[in-house]
Design a protein around this motif. Structure first.
Motif, mmCIF file in Angstrom:
data_model
loop_
_atom_site.group_PDB
_atom_site.id
_atom_site.type_symbol
_atom_site.label_atom_id
_atom_site.label_comp_id
_atom_site.label_asym_id
_atom_site.label_seq_id
_atom_site.Cartn_x
_atom_site.Cartn_y
_atom_site.Cartn_z
ATOM 1 N N HIS A 82 0.842 -1.194 0.000
ATOM 2 C CA HIS A 82 0.000 0.000 0.000
ATOM 3 C C HIS A 82 0.868 1.230 0.000
ATOM 4 N N HIS A 83 0.203 2.359 -0.192
ATOM 5 C CA HIS A 83 0.924 3.627 -0.073
ATOM 6 C C HIS A 83 0.245 4.506 0.947
ATOM 7 N N ILE A 84 1.048 5.119 1.727
ATOM 8 C CA ILE A 84 0.522 6.108 2.661
ATOM 9 C C ILE A 84 0.954 7.458 2.145
ATOM 10 N N TYR A 99 -0.873 -4.186 7.243
ATOM 11 C CA TYR A 99 -0.802 -2.877 7.873
ATOM 12 C C TYR A 99 -1.389 -2.856 9.277
ATOM 13 N N VAL A 110 -3.714 8.001 10.732
ATOM 14 C CA VAL A 110 -3.724 7.054 9.623
ATOM 15 C C VAL A 110 -5.114 6.473 9.428
ATOM 16 N N GLN A 111 -5.553 6.491 8.212
ATOM 17 C CA GLN A 111 -6.839 5.892 7.880
ATOM 18 C C GLN A 111 -6.680 5.066 6.616
ATOM 19 N N HIS A 112 -7.536 4.103 6.455
ATOM 20 C CA HIS A 112 -7.524 3.394 5.187
ATOM 21 C C HIS A 112 -8.867 3.564 4.512
ATOM 22 N N GLN A 113 -8.813 3.522 3.206
ATOM 23 C CA GLN A 113 -10.004 3.844 2.432
ATOM 24 C C GLN A 113 -10.109 2.861 1.278
ATOM 25 N N MET A 114 -11.319 2.468 0.949
ATOM 26 C CA MET A 114 -11.526 1.497 -0.121
ATOM 27 C C MET A 114 -11.648 2.165 -1.484
ATOM 28 N N THR A 115 -11.107 1.540 -2.464
ATOM 29 C CA THR A 115 -11.418 1.902 -3.844
ATOM 30 C C THR A 115 -11.827 0.631 -4.564
ATOM 31 N N LEU A 116 -12.934 0.679 -5.165
ATOM 32 C CA LEU A 116 -13.434 -0.500 -5.871
ATOM 33 C C LEU A 116 -13.099 -0.394 -7.345
ATOM 34 N N THR A 117 -12.696 -1.471 -7.927
ATOM 35 C CA THR A 117 -12.459 -1.493 -9.375
ATOM 36 C C THR A 117 -13.112 -2.719 -9.964
ATOM 37 N N GLY A 118 -13.354 -2.621 -11.230
ATOM 38 C CA GLY A 118 -13.961 -3.737 -11.925
ATOM 39 C C GLY A 118 -14.037 -3.448 -13.402
ATOM 40 N N HIS B 83 -16.542 4.325 -4.844
ATOM 41 C CA HIS B 83 -16.761 4.408 -6.281
ATOM 42 C C HIS B 83 -16.243 3.156 -6.944
ATOM 43 N N ILE B 85 -15.029 1.922 -10.503
ATOM 44 C CA ILE B 85 -14.546 2.560 -11.722
ATOM 45 C C ILE B 85 -14.118 1.501 -12.716
ATOM 46 N N PHE B 107 -21.132 -4.603 -13.068
ATOM 47 C CA PHE B 107 -19.688 -4.818 -13.131
ATOM 48 C C PHE B 107 -19.342 -6.265 -12.795
ATOM 49 N N SER B 108 -18.239 -6.706 -13.363
ATOM 50 C CA SER B 108 -17.684 -7.996 -12.969
ATOM 51 C C SER B 108 -16.242 -7.776 -12.528
ATOM 52 N N ASN B 109 -15.623 -8.825 -12.030
ATOM 53 C CA ASN B 109 -14.244 -8.729 -11.547
ATOM 54 C C ASN B 109 -14.070 -7.619 -10.515
ATOM 55 N N GLN B 111 -13.088 -5.731 -7.369
ATOM 56 C CA GLN B 111 -12.080 -5.874 -6.329
ATOM 57 C C GLN B 111 -12.079 -4.620 -5.493
ATOM 58 N N GLN B 113 -9.614 -2.169 -2.957
ATOM 59 C CA GLN B 113 -8.198 -1.890 -2.770
ATOM 60 C C GLN B 113 -8.062 -0.809 -1.710
ATOM 61 N N THR B 115 -6.377 2.367 0.245
ATOM 62 C CA THR B 115 -5.492 3.521 0.149
ATOM 63 C C THR B 115 -5.328 4.079 1.548
ATOM 64 N N LEU B 116 -4.150 4.245 1.933
ATOM 65 C CA LEU B 116 -3.883 4.758 3.279
ATOM 66 C C LEU B 116 -3.606 6.249 3.208
ATOM 67 N N THR B 117 -4.157 6.977 4.142
ATOM 68 C CA THR B 117 -3.860 8.410 4.206
ATOM 69 C C THR B 117 -3.508 8.788 5.630
#
Ligand SMILES: [Mn+2]
Ligand SMILES: [Mn+2]
Ligand SMILES: [Zn+2]
Ligand SMILES: [Zn+2]
Lengths: 125, 125
Positions: A82-84, A99, A110-118, B83, B85, B107-109, B111, B113, B115-117
DNA sequence: ACACAATTGCGAATGGTTTGCAATAGCAAA
DNA sequence: TTTGCTATTGCAAACCATTCGCAATTGTGT
């Protein structure tokens, strides 16, 4: 590093000085860099060649891109991590994937946040 | 929407037509749009004013920015959501935060992910 | 060493975003 | 309402990161 050069060759690309210099920089500097960062480190390689090299390396899956603050940052593909990123100045640091128990000595809040992709139906052919 | 206009006013900003039009578009079009998208929808507002408006709305926390494929997408700040995407075309869709049992019909696949802040020591005063 | 294609460097073009400035619009006091 | 003051707008030019065209150079295999 050796395997990366092999990957270039096996895909029919030459092992040129610009490519080797960009790769060497990325492998020694284990953090995400912008194209401009990279060019400023290796001033003897033309700007355009840096961009062309990075685009090629990305196509081949040799580097990963991460978007932060509307600029592309490049780093060598590696084990998942991951990246902070600092919300104020953009400074970033890699942290191991496990982590949960990691001690973030350089960051607070520090917080973590989701990003969904597909892939959407339209693209899924 | 009313509260947003109040927020502008209470911060000493005028309620101008460009600002109202941008806000109205964002509130009716519940997805993330680029500055150019927005300008193409409201052609009677100058490009520069669209950019200035979006920058202001972001400073005030009225809109959120998300970076996808090196372009900034704007949407109204709202209840926390994720979101999804499309990796191929960038099409995005909001999904509720309770994603675990959600049926991603478009959507398929899929996932997720991390992100840390955080805020680094240097910025933490 | 040679030959040929891929790649480079350079400068010019591109395209999204920002900026300077004179004209205009919003707002509050008269 | 009207007036006056300032913030904001539209427009054009500037900016800046990235890409492109092309002639010169480099890498590679023979
Ligand atoms: Mn990385
Ligand atoms: Mn959103
Ligand atoms: Zn798609
Ligand atoms: Zn910081």
């Amino acid at each position: 590093m050796k395997d990366i050069l092999e990957k270039l060759k096996s895909n029919g690309y030459k092992l040129t000085q610009p490519r080797e210099k960009v790769l060497e920089l990325l492998s020694h500097n284990h953090k995400a860099l912008s194209a401009q960062d990279i060019h400023s480190f290796i001033k003897d390689v033309d700007k355009a060649s840096v961009y062309r090299t990075l685009n090629l390396l990305e196509e081949l899956g040799i580097v990963n891109i991460e978007n932060f603050n509307n600029e592309k940052l490049y780093c060598l593909s590696a084990d998942p991590h991951h990246h902070i990123i600092c919300k104020k100045c953009g400074f970033s640091e890699e942290v191991p994937c496990t982590y949960e128990h990691y001690n973030f000595s350089n960051f607070s809040n520090v917080q973590h946040q989701m990003t969904l992709t597909g892939v959407c139906n339209k693209c899924n052919k």
